[in-house]
Design an enzyme around this catalytic site. Sequence first.
Site, PDB file in Angstrom:
ATOM      1  N   ALA A 280       0.822  -1.202   0.000  1.00 20.65           N
ATOM      2  CA  ALA A 280       0.000   0.000   0.000  1.00 20.65           C
ATOM      3  C   ALA A 280       0.857   1.253   0.000  1.00 20.65           C
ATOM      4  O   ALA A 280       0.544   2.240  -0.664  1.00 20.65           O
ATOM      5  CB  ALA A 280      -0.920   0.000   1.219  1.00 20.65           C
ATOM      6  N   ILE A 282       4.091   1.706  -0.897  1.00 22.76           N
ATOM      7  CA  ILE A 282       5.021   1.959  -1.993  1.00 22.76           C
ATOM      8  C   ILE A 282       4.245   2.556  -3.159  1.00 22.76           C
ATOM      9  O   ILE A 282       3.318   1.942  -3.672  1.00 22.76           O
ATOM     10  CB  ILE A 282       5.726   0.658  -2.427  1.00 22.76           C
ATOM     11  CG1 ILE A 282       6.675   0.211  -1.332  1.00 22.76           C
ATOM     12  CG2 ILE A 282       6.471   0.874  -3.733  1.00 22.76           C
ATOM     13  CD1 ILE A 282       7.273  -1.146  -1.584  1.00 22.76           C
ATOM     14  N   GLU A 284       4.118   2.569  -6.185  1.00 22.64           N
ATOM     15  CA  GLU A 284       4.627   1.972  -7.420  1.00 22.64           C
ATOM     16  C   GLU A 284       3.860   2.498  -8.624  1.00 22.64           C
ATOM     17  O   GLU A 284       4.356   2.501  -9.730  1.00 22.64           O
ATOM     18  CB  GLU A 284       4.588   0.436  -7.330  1.00 22.64           C
ATOM     19  CG  GLU A 284       3.226  -0.216  -7.546  1.00 22.64           C
ATOM     20  CD  GLU A 284       2.285  -0.020  -6.354  1.00 22.64           C
ATOM     21  OE1 GLU A 284       2.791   0.145  -5.232  1.00 22.64           O
ATOM     22  OE2 GLU A 284       1.070  -0.007  -6.537  1.00 22.64           O
ATOM     23  N   ASP A 326       7.517  34.238 -34.368  1.00 21.98           N
ATOM     24  CA  ASP A 326       7.436  34.877 -35.673  1.00 21.98           C
ATOM     25  C   ASP A 326       6.273  35.842 -35.655  1.00 21.98           C
ATOM     26  O   ASP A 326       5.262  35.594 -35.019  1.00 21.98           O
ATOM     27  CB  ASP A 326       7.167  33.832 -36.758  1.00 21.98           C
ATOM     28  CG  ASP A 326       8.394  33.011 -37.059  1.00 21.98           C
ATOM     29  OD1 ASP A 326       9.497  33.506 -36.799  1.00 21.98           O
ATOM     30  OD2 ASP A 326       8.248  31.876 -37.542  1.00 21.98           O
ATOM     31  N   ASP A 629       8.898  28.035 -39.137  1.00 25.39           N
ATOM     32  CA  ASP A 629       8.178  27.176 -40.072  1.00 25.39           C
ATOM     33  C   ASP A 629       9.029  26.649 -41.221  1.00 25.39           C
ATOM     34  O   ASP A 629       8.734  25.624 -41.790  1.00 25.39           O
ATOM     35  CB  ASP A 629       6.926  27.878 -40.606  1.00 25.39           C
ATOM     36  CG  ASP A 629       7.233  29.293 -41.092  1.00 25.39           C
ATOM     37  OD1 ASP A 629       8.428  29.587 -41.285  1.00 25.39           O
ATOM     38  OD2 ASP A 629       6.294  30.079 -41.283  1.00 25.39           O
ATOM     39  N   ASP A 633      14.704  27.385 -40.196  1.00 24.16           N
ATOM     40  CA  ASP A 633      14.336  27.620 -38.810  1.00 24.16           C
ATOM     41  C   ASP A 633      14.679  26.426 -37.926  1.00 24.16           C
ATOM     42  O   ASP A 633      14.776  26.548 -36.711  1.00 24.16           O
ATOM     43  CB  ASP A 633      12.826  27.888 -38.694  1.00 24.16           C
ATOM     44  CG  ASP A 633      12.429  29.234 -39.274  1.00 24.16           C
ATOM     45  OD1 ASP A 633      13.225  30.171 -39.127  1.00 24.16           O
ATOM     46  OD2 ASP A 633      11.350  29.335 -39.862  1.00 24.16           O
ATOM     47  N   ASN A 723      -5.737   1.421  -0.046  1.00 25.33           N
ATOM     48  CA  ASN A 723      -4.810   1.707  -1.139  1.00 25.33           C
ATOM     49  C   ASN A 723      -5.533   1.734  -2.477  1.00 25.33           C
ATOM     50  O   ASN A 723      -5.339   2.628  -3.300  1.00 25.33           O
ATOM     51  CB  ASN A 723      -3.715   0.641  -1.142  1.00 25.33           C
ATOM     52  CG  ASN A 723      -2.647   0.932  -2.173  1.00 25.33           C
ATOM     53  OD1 ASN A 723      -2.227   2.078  -2.299  1.00 25.33           O
ATOM     54  ND2 ASN A 723      -2.229  -0.072  -2.910  1.00 25.33           N
ATOM     55  N   THR A 726      -8.847   4.740  -2.229  1.00 19.62           N
ATOM     56  CA  THR A 726      -8.523   6.167  -2.114  1.00 19.62           C
ATOM     57  C   THR A 726      -7.425   6.580  -3.092  1.00 19.62           C
ATOM     58  O   THR A 726      -7.417   7.698  -3.577  1.00 19.62           O
ATOM     59  CB  THR A 726      -8.080   6.527  -0.693  1.00 19.62           C
ATOM     60  OG1 THR A 726      -6.919   5.783  -0.391  1.00 19.62           O
ATOM     61  CG2 THR A 726      -9.154   6.230   0.317  1.00 19.62           C
TER      62      THR A 726
END
Length: 882
Positions: A280, A282, A284, A326, A629, A633, A723, A726
């Site tokens: 819960a 960690i 991950e 530009d 463009d 550029d 875990n 929530t």
Amino acid sequence: MQWYQLDKEKLEQKLHVTTERGLSSKQVEKRQKQHGANELDPGKQTAKWLIFIKQFQDFMVLVLLAATLIAGLLGEYIDAIAIMVIVFVNGFIGFFQEQKAEKSLAKLKELSAPFAYVLRDKNWERKPSRDIVVGDVIKVSSGDRIPADMRIVDSNSMETEESTLTGESLPVAKHTNSLNKQDLGPQDQSNMAFMGTLVTRGSGTGIVVGTGMNTVMGQIASLMVKTKKTITPLEHKLAELGKILIIVALILTALVVVVGVYQGHPVYNMFLAGVSLAVAAIPEGLPAIVTVALSLGVQRMIRKNAIVRKLSAVETLGSASVICSDKTGTMTENQMTVKEVYLNDTRLDVTGDGYDLLGDFYSNNNRVDNQFPNLKSMLLYGMICNHASILVKKGKNFINGDPTDGALLVAARKLGLNQSDSEPYRIIKEIPFDSTRKRMSMIVEDENKRQFLITKGAPDVLLPRSAFIMSTNEKRLMKTADKEKINNEINKMGDKALRTIAIAIKPITGKQNDGLLEDDLTFVGLYGMIDPPRKEVRAAIEDCKEAGIKTVMITGDHEKTARAIATDLNILPEDGLVMDGYQLNQMSSNELKEIIDRVYVFARVTPEHKLKIVDAFQQNGHIVAMTGDGVNDAPAIKASNIGISMGRSGTDVAKEASSLILMDDNFATIKAAINEGRNIYENIRKFIRYLLASNVGEILVMLFAVLLGLPLPLVPVQILWVNLVTDGLPAMALGLDQPEADVMNRKPRPPKEGIFARGLGFKIVSRGLLIGLVTLIGFMMTYQGNPENLVYAQTIAFTTLVMAQLIHVFDCRSERSVFSRNPFGNKYLVLAVLSSIAMLLCVIYFAPLQPIFHTVFLGIRDWIFILALSAIPTVFFGFTKR
Ligand code: ADP
Ligand code: MG
């Protein structure tokens, strides 16, 4: 026979196509079926089930599964099955998140995929490059990436850069003649253009002879290894952070287990609790949620017309401190209309708006017609030395091609000229326009076989090249006084924000020296055209100012024109500087660095200058966004922190170099993207804060309990449930949160700033601590040292923990106090919290679930107690405002 050995007729025969009508849709369909898409092998996709399995690869999850298995073998069936189910549901959620992220990335790729201009059934159309088939007739021009291998049948000074194939970076000129040689390598096939190479100059038409893996590029691609998926700096930072958090979580859980065992809890119980707690606590899933938040943000950006090509740009956007944009087309509409012309010492006003063909020429309010000396020929030259055409769609006029060219066509139409007037002139040779030369020329031949040159371009470029001038009835030597008059007129037009173009001619007699071709011109006249600023731009620039972002205008236009528009758009403050390309050339990069923070407008610059500009800003510690463009550029776009290209007018090269594409070419879209970029980053901070504070609370309540010698306030399934419920939906909903009202009033985020900056670390620990404490208090006050109360007390602790987190989630929406914004403003979050509460009620009140989750019924008084406790962390910090 090789393709390069065939002449155009043979080629057409062989591929059953003509360059007049292109392939028919039937032919295309058949060939697409036969040869597949014009793509380099996309490689194998990861199978879905593999992605699913991957969700369980995590070490702690495996340990948990093993521990559950043992529990099952020991007879704890209910717990074992419940844990298994939770783990699988968790896996499914991870799987769907990943799928969603993947899908939106794929969509993104599709949106920024290249297009080709192809002739089919006599119509020129823009088609995705992957739909190209052998036999297609394709037009390319400077800046395009060649979509497939093709044999050139028409070349207009076309040059390509083939370094991707041959390693040779010098451009190769392309012609149309067949080559009568054996075994030429690609570098010598000068009448062929190859997939993936770039058109650096001119334009041309080709017939496709190879697509997909059947191209020279395809042969090379088949030898290359696939590049790895790139991750963004933030994802990288979080992965690093995740490693630390894993270690911290493991140490704390180990502490809980050791203390628990020492306090006399059964080893096996403590082990399962510890593993559940580790799973819960960690985070991950953090990188995955970040990816999801990024890709959701990216989708919101698409809706605002910004396509993100590199995910990392999303983060960088929030740090942008300078936008170099530009002028033409990005800040302005790119809808040019000639308003004035100047010839034989006279200024004429031109009426009419936009591309509307109705309008007249006036000299001092007196209408003039095509009898006015030189007017007709000047407009005719402007029509001939031109690549645009006027299209009528649904009764409205559009310009196909360069709007600057288009404006000249419209002006000519107003005098009654039309296409039939320019048809007798045959084009012999063309030197295309580019922003560095700032001019274009054509050599044409009239009906009497007389050749002459027409040059049009920036007046201050053409004027020094003009030795003669057309005056009312004759061509005569240009005098200094003439030049002064013309310069005066250029300045006047510039002050009115008009973009100026000069037109000049020269008879061609005998042999020409190419180097001197555009010298000794005869000056004919000037055009002054308006290009109105886009409506939204002024406000966007103001917003950027508020957000601590400087806007810099860059243009190839005349200094006066640039200054007038910049003033109009409120870019240029009173003490702000305008610098032009000539000044830039004189300056060393150190000198530029000293002064650049005071410069707001760069005029008469070439794309090459942009690199110098980016560099100087970066040396001053700025995070620079740069738009562009064209082909030239690309280096500056690449060198900037956020390279931005134009979806409509941008070349493939510029797009490929950029990390952001503006679908509508609009400056305001940059602001919207920056806004979104800041928002995404803040949302990521919001859910990191939420997840970590929740985890701190979970670990602390367990740790405190074992330290105090109490029974465990939460059983493993409860921990895992918390875990799942929530951390799942509410965290996701935070990722979709609206920005705080003031995100665009803050200074740009320093790029080196850590995730926990600006008090986030304190917020996590302080909220986590209080959440843990109130849960513990709820447990202790119910348990009261009586083992008969244990399940009841655990239910109270469990409910308090869940509610405390679900209330705290609203706190996470703001950097400031929870009361500083309407807590229920995010409807996703409200829904997520409501659904979490519904699930909580199920677990407590649905009798069959009670034994599984170790819960008992709770009464009204319990709820009052729980709600009072669980509101404390959020309300307390709501008042202390820390
Ligand atoms: P911008 O950055 O504003 O797009 P350009 O580099 O395109 O500027 O143009 C610079 C100057 O070159 C213009 O002010 C104009 O005088 C001239 N010019 C622009 N377009 C054309 C064209 N199609 N043909 C000839 N001259 C042009
Ligand atoms: Mg331009």
